[in-house]
Design a protein around this motif. Structure first.
Motif, PDB file in Angstrom:
ATOM      1  N   SER A  49       6.366 -12.930   0.307  1.00  0.00           N
ATOM      2  CA  SER A  49       6.967 -12.091   1.337  1.00  0.00           C
ATOM      3  C   SER A  49       5.923 -11.069   1.774  1.00  0.00           C
ATOM      4  CB  SER A  49       8.218 -11.392   0.781  1.00  0.00           C
ATOM      5  OG  SER A  49       8.750 -10.489   1.716  1.00  0.00           O
ATOM      6  N   CYS A  50       5.423 -11.201   2.993  1.00  0.00           N
ATOM      7  CA  CYS A  50       4.302 -10.387   3.452  1.00  0.00           C
ATOM      8  C   CYS A  50       4.658  -9.608   4.709  1.00  0.00           C
ATOM      9  CB  CYS A  50       3.090 -11.274   3.738  1.00  0.00           C
ATOM     10  SG  CYS A  50       2.479 -12.175   2.286  1.00  0.00           S
ATOM     11  N   GLY A  51       4.057  -8.441   4.847  1.00  0.00           N
ATOM     12  CA  GLY A  51       4.240  -7.643   6.045  1.00  0.00           C
ATOM     13  C   GLY A  51       3.562  -8.272   7.251  1.00  0.00           C
ATOM     14  N   PRO A  52       3.817  -7.748   8.453  1.00  0.00           N
ATOM     15  CA  PRO A  52       3.315  -8.349   9.691  1.00  0.00           C
ATOM     16  C   PRO A  52       1.872  -7.992  10.020  1.00  0.00           C
ATOM     17  CG  PRO A  52       4.625  -6.433  10.215  1.00  0.00           C
ATOM     18  CD  PRO A  52       4.722  -6.610   8.721  1.00  0.00           C
ATOM     19  N   GLY A  53       1.264  -7.072   9.263  1.00  0.00           N
ATOM     20  CA  GLY A  53      -0.046  -6.576   9.644  1.00  0.00           C
ATOM     21  C   GLY A  53       0.065  -5.515  10.726  1.00  0.00           C
ATOM     22  N   ASN A  54      -1.083  -5.141  11.281  1.00  0.00           N
ATOM     23  CA  ASN A  54      -1.091  -4.028  12.238  1.00  0.00           C
ATOM     24  C   ASN A  54      -1.388  -4.468  13.668  1.00  0.00           C
ATOM     25  OD1 ASN A  54      -3.778  -4.648  12.143  1.00  0.00           O
ATOM     26  ND2 ASN A  54      -4.498  -2.593  11.623  1.00  0.00           N
ATOM     27  N   GLY A  55      -1.331  -5.790  13.916  1.00  0.00           N
ATOM     28  CA  GLY A  55      -1.625  -6.298  15.244  1.00  0.00           C
ATOM     29  C   GLY A  55      -3.074  -6.693  15.395  1.00  0.00           C
ATOM     30  N   ASN A  56      -3.955  -6.053  14.621  1.00  0.00           N
ATOM     31  CA  ASN A  56      -5.366  -6.431  14.580  1.00  0.00           C
ATOM     32  C   ASN A  56      -5.596  -7.373  13.407  1.00  0.00           C
ATOM     33  OD1 ASN A  56      -8.104  -6.548  15.103  1.00  0.00           O
ATOM     34  ND2 ASN A  56      -8.560  -4.639  14.030  1.00  0.00           N
ATOM     35  N   HIS A  57      -5.303  -6.883  12.198  1.00  0.00           N
ATOM     36  CA  HIS A  57      -5.234  -7.755  11.033  1.00  0.00           C
ATOM     37  C   HIS A  57      -3.866  -8.442  11.028  1.00  0.00           C
ATOM     38  CE1 HIS A  57      -8.677  -5.431   9.487  1.00  0.00           C
ATOM     39  NE2 HIS A  57      -8.892  -6.475   8.713  1.00  0.00           N
ATOM     40  N   PRO A  66      -7.644   5.321   0.573  1.00  0.00           N
ATOM     41  CA  PRO A  66      -6.425   5.732  -0.140  1.00  0.00           C
ATOM     42  C   PRO A  66      -5.146   5.214   0.498  1.00  0.00           C
ATOM     43  CG  PRO A  66      -7.951   7.568   0.052  1.00  0.00           C
ATOM     44  CD  PRO A  66      -8.490   6.469   0.927  1.00  0.00           C
ATOM     45  N   LEU A  67      -5.119   5.099   1.834  1.00  0.00           N
ATOM     46  CA  LEU A  67      -3.921   4.664   2.545  1.00  0.00           C
ATOM     47  C   LEU A  67      -3.477   3.269   2.125  1.00  0.00           C
ATOM     48  CD1 LEU A  67      -2.060   5.697   4.910  1.00  0.00           C
ATOM     49  CD2 LEU A  67      -3.442   4.243   6.406  1.00  0.00           C
ATOM     50  N   LEU A  68      -4.439   2.409   1.747  1.00  0.00           N
ATOM     51  CA  LEU A  68      -4.131   1.011   1.405  1.00  0.00           C
ATOM     52  C   LEU A  68      -4.102   0.761  -0.079  1.00  0.00           C
ATOM     53  CD1 LEU A  68      -6.286  -0.781   4.123  1.00  0.00           C
ATOM     54  CD2 LEU A  68      -3.841  -0.298   4.181  1.00  0.00           C
ATOM     55  N   SER A  69      -4.475   1.755  -0.867  1.00  0.00           N
ATOM     56  CA  SER A  69      -4.458   1.607  -2.329  1.00  0.00           C
ATOM     57  C   SER A  69      -3.062   1.950  -2.856  1.00  0.00           C
ATOM     58  CB  SER A  69      -5.514   2.508  -2.957  1.00  0.00           C
ATOM     59  OG  SER A  69      -6.806   2.165  -2.462  1.00  0.00           O
ATOM     60  N   SER A  70      -2.757   1.457  -4.066  1.00  0.00           N
ATOM     61  CA  SER A  70      -1.386   1.611  -4.552  1.00  0.00           C
ATOM     62  C   SER A  70      -1.324   1.379  -6.056  1.00  0.00           C
ATOM     63  CB  SER A  70      -0.462   0.611  -3.848  1.00  0.00           C
ATOM     64  OG  SER A  70       0.891   0.833  -4.157  1.00  0.00           O
ATOM     65  N   VAL A  71      -0.225   1.739  -6.661  1.00  0.00           N
ATOM     66  CA  VAL A  71       0.056   1.414  -8.062  1.00  0.00           C
ATOM     67  C   VAL A  71       1.512   0.998  -8.172  1.00  0.00           C
ATOM     68  CG1 VAL A  71       0.640   3.826  -8.642  1.00  0.00           C
ATOM     69  CG2 VAL A  71      -0.025   2.230 -10.464  1.00  0.00           C
ATOM     70  N   ARG A  72       1.765  -0.041  -8.983  1.00  0.00           N
ATOM     71  CA  ARG A  72       3.127  -0.455  -9.295  1.00  0.00           C
ATOM     72  C   ARG A  72       3.296  -0.432 -10.806  1.00  0.00           C
ATOM     73  NH1 ARG A  72       6.300  -3.482  -5.957  1.00  0.00           N
ATOM     74  NH2 ARG A  72       7.802  -3.111  -7.604  1.00  0.00           N
ATOM     75  N   SER A  73       4.382   0.197 -11.252  1.00  0.00           N
ATOM     76  CA  SER A  73       4.671   0.317 -12.664  1.00  0.00           C
ATOM     77  C   SER A  73       5.921  -0.511 -12.986  1.00  0.00           C
ATOM     78  CB  SER A  73       4.902   1.786 -13.026  1.00  0.00           C
ATOM     79  OG  SER A  73       5.132   1.920 -14.412  1.00  0.00           O
ATOM     80  N   PRO A 101       0.817  -1.216   0.000  1.00  0.00           N
ATOM     81  CA  PRO A 101       0.000   0.000   0.000  1.00  0.00           C
ATOM     82  C   PRO A 101       0.850   1.265   0.000  1.00  0.00           C
ATOM     83  CG  PRO A 101      -0.868  -1.591   1.564  1.00  0.00           C
ATOM     84  CD  PRO A 101       0.466  -2.119   1.095  1.00  0.00           C
ATOM     85  N   SER A 102       0.305   2.308  -0.601  1.00  0.00           N
ATOM     86  CA  SER A 102       1.039   3.569  -0.711  1.00  0.00           C
ATOM     87  C   SER A 102       1.390   4.144   0.651  1.00  0.00           C
ATOM     88  CB  SER A 102       0.203   4.587  -1.496  1.00  0.00           C
ATOM     89  OG  SER A 102      -0.071   4.131  -2.792  1.00  0.00           O
ATOM     90  N   GLY A 103       0.484   3.979   1.641  1.00  0.00           N
ATOM     91  CA  GLY A 103       0.690   4.661   2.905  1.00  0.00           C
ATOM     92  C   GLY A 103       0.884   3.785   4.120  1.00  0.00           C
ATOM     93  N   ASP A 104       0.861   2.454   3.961  1.00  0.00           N
ATOM     94  CA  ASP A 104       0.970   1.593   5.133  1.00  0.00           C
ATOM     95  C   ASP A 104       1.769   0.342   4.801  1.00  0.00           C
ATOM     96  OD1 ASP A 104       0.660   0.116   7.460  1.00  0.00           O
ATOM     97  OD2 ASP A 104      -1.416   0.730   7.762  1.00  0.00           O
ATOM     98  N   GLY A 105       3.081   0.368   5.091  1.00  0.00           N
ATOM     99  CA  GLY A 105       3.984  -0.729   4.759  1.00  0.00           C
ATOM    100  C   GLY A 105       3.793  -1.973   5.606  1.00  0.00           C
ATOM    101  N   GLY A 128       5.850  -8.738  -1.705  1.00  0.00           N
ATOM    102  CA  GLY A 128       7.102  -8.806  -2.452  1.00  0.00           C
ATOM    103  C   GLY A 128       6.915  -8.781  -3.952  1.00  0.00           C
ATOM    104  N   THR A 129       5.752  -8.349  -4.436  1.00  0.00           N
ATOM    105  CA  THR A 129       5.512  -8.301  -5.876  1.00  0.00           C
ATOM    106  C   THR A 129       6.576  -7.460  -6.568  1.00  0.00           C
ATOM    107  OG1 THR A 129       3.122  -8.669  -5.714  1.00  0.00           O
ATOM    108  CG2 THR A 129       3.912  -7.491  -7.651  1.00  0.00           C
ATOM    109  N   LYS A 130       7.194  -8.045  -7.608  1.00  0.00           N
ATOM    110  CA  LYS A 130       8.260  -7.324  -8.297  1.00  0.00           C
ATOM    111  C   LYS A 130       8.546  -7.974  -9.648  1.00  0.00           C
ATOM    112  CE  LYS A 130      12.046  -9.970  -6.119  1.00  0.00           C
ATOM    113  NZ  LYS A 130      11.190 -10.931  -5.395  1.00  0.00           N
ATOM    114  N   LEU A 131       9.287  -7.261 -10.479  1.00  0.00           N
ATOM    115  CA  LEU A 131       9.810  -7.775 -11.743  1.00  0.00           C
ATOM    116  C   LEU A 131      11.278  -8.099 -11.524  1.00  0.00           C
ATOM    117  CD1 LEU A 131       9.026  -8.220 -14.766  1.00  0.00           C
ATOM    118  CD2 LEU A 131       9.948  -5.937 -15.202  1.00  0.00           C
TER     119      LEU A 131
END
Length: 221
Positions: free
Chosen positions: A73-81, A210-217, A52-56, A61-64
C-alpha cells in the motif's frame, strides 16, 4: 536506491527465552512494505519503507498485525516522483518463527533486487543481495545486515533515514546501519519505544532529509 525486497525462511520452533529476558514476539506478522518512486526529470529512484515523518505522500502500509499482507500500500508521490509498479513489494514476516529478525539492506548504485531478510533462530552475519540488473549494481558500503534479537526488549524500533545529493540528483535510504557510519540508523530492539529517527549526518554530498526520515516502533509483547 535502496532495496529492501525480502524473502522469508522457515524456521524450527522458537528458542526458549533465556532467564531474565522477555520472550520473542508473542504473535503477529511484521508486514514490511517497500514503496519505490521515480522522477524522470531527475532520473532518480526513491524508496520508503515507513511513512515519512513529514510527508504522507510517500506513505507505506508497514505495520504489525495478526494477518499477513499480500499487496503493498503506497502513497501517490508528489507528482514529480511517482510510484513504480514493478519494484514495490511486501513481505509478511511471522515474528513467531524464530528469535532473530535478520534485516538485510541492499543498496544499488545506478540499481533484480532481492535481499535475504528473514526470521529464524540464528543470527545472519553476512548480507545477501541480488546481482542487480547490470546497470544498477550492489553498493557494498551502504549494504548490510542487522540481526535483531526479538527477545532482547519490548519494542522493535525501525528507523528510516533518507538522504539527497543535489550534485547527483539522487536519493538514498537506509534502515539497517551500514558499514559507512555517516549513514547510520538507530534501528534496534529495546525496552523503550523510540519517537524520533536517529540518523547519521551523511557524507557532505548526500545530506539528511528530515522530512522524509521516520521511525516506527512495534511492540513485541
Amino acid at each position: 536506491m535502496c532495496a529492501l525486497t525480502t524473502t522469508a525462511t522457515a524456521a524450527p520452533d522458537p528458542v526458549p527465552a533465556r532467564a531474565g529476558e522477555a520472550g520473542t514476539a508473542a504473535s503477529g506478522y511484521l508486514n514490511l512494505q517497500q514503496c519505490v518512486y521515480y522522477a524522470a526529470s531527475l532520473t532518480d529512484h526513491f524508496t520508503t519503507v515507513f511513512t515519512p515523518s513529514g510527508d504522507g505522500r510517500y506513505s507505506t502500509g508497514t505495520k504489525l498485525s495478526g494477518t499477513p499482507d499480500t499487496q503493498p500500500s503506497c502513497g501517490p508521490g508528489n507528482g514529480n516522483h511517482v510510484p513504480i509498479a514493478l519494484l514495490p513489494g511486501v513481505k509478511a514476516l511471522d515474528l513467531r518463527a524464530g528469535r532473530f529478525l535478520n534485516l538485510h539492506q541492499c543498496d544499488y548504485y545506478y540499481g533484480r533486487y532481492a535481499t535475504g531478510t528473514n526470521v529464524s533462530n540464528s543470527p545472519d552475519t553476512a548480507v545477501t543481495c541480488g546481482l542487480g540488473n547490470g546497470n544498477h549494481v550492489p553498493h557494498q558500503p551502504l549494504s548490510g545486515v542487522e540481526a535483531l534479537d526479538l527477545s532482547a526488549g519490548r519494542y522493535l524500533n525501525l528507523h528510516q533515514c533518507v538522504y539527497y545529493s543535489e550534485a547527483d540528483t539522487s536519493h538514498l535510504t537506509t534502515v539497517v546501519p551500514p558499514s559507512d557510519s555517516r549513514f547510520a540508523t538507530g534501528t534496534k530492539v529495546s525496552d523503550s519505544a523510540d519517537t524520533r529517527p536517529a540518523c547519521g549526518p551523511g557524507d557532505g554530498d548526500h545530506v539528511l532529509v528530515p522530512l522524509l526520515s521516520s521511525v516506527r516502533s512495534f511492540p513485541l509483547a
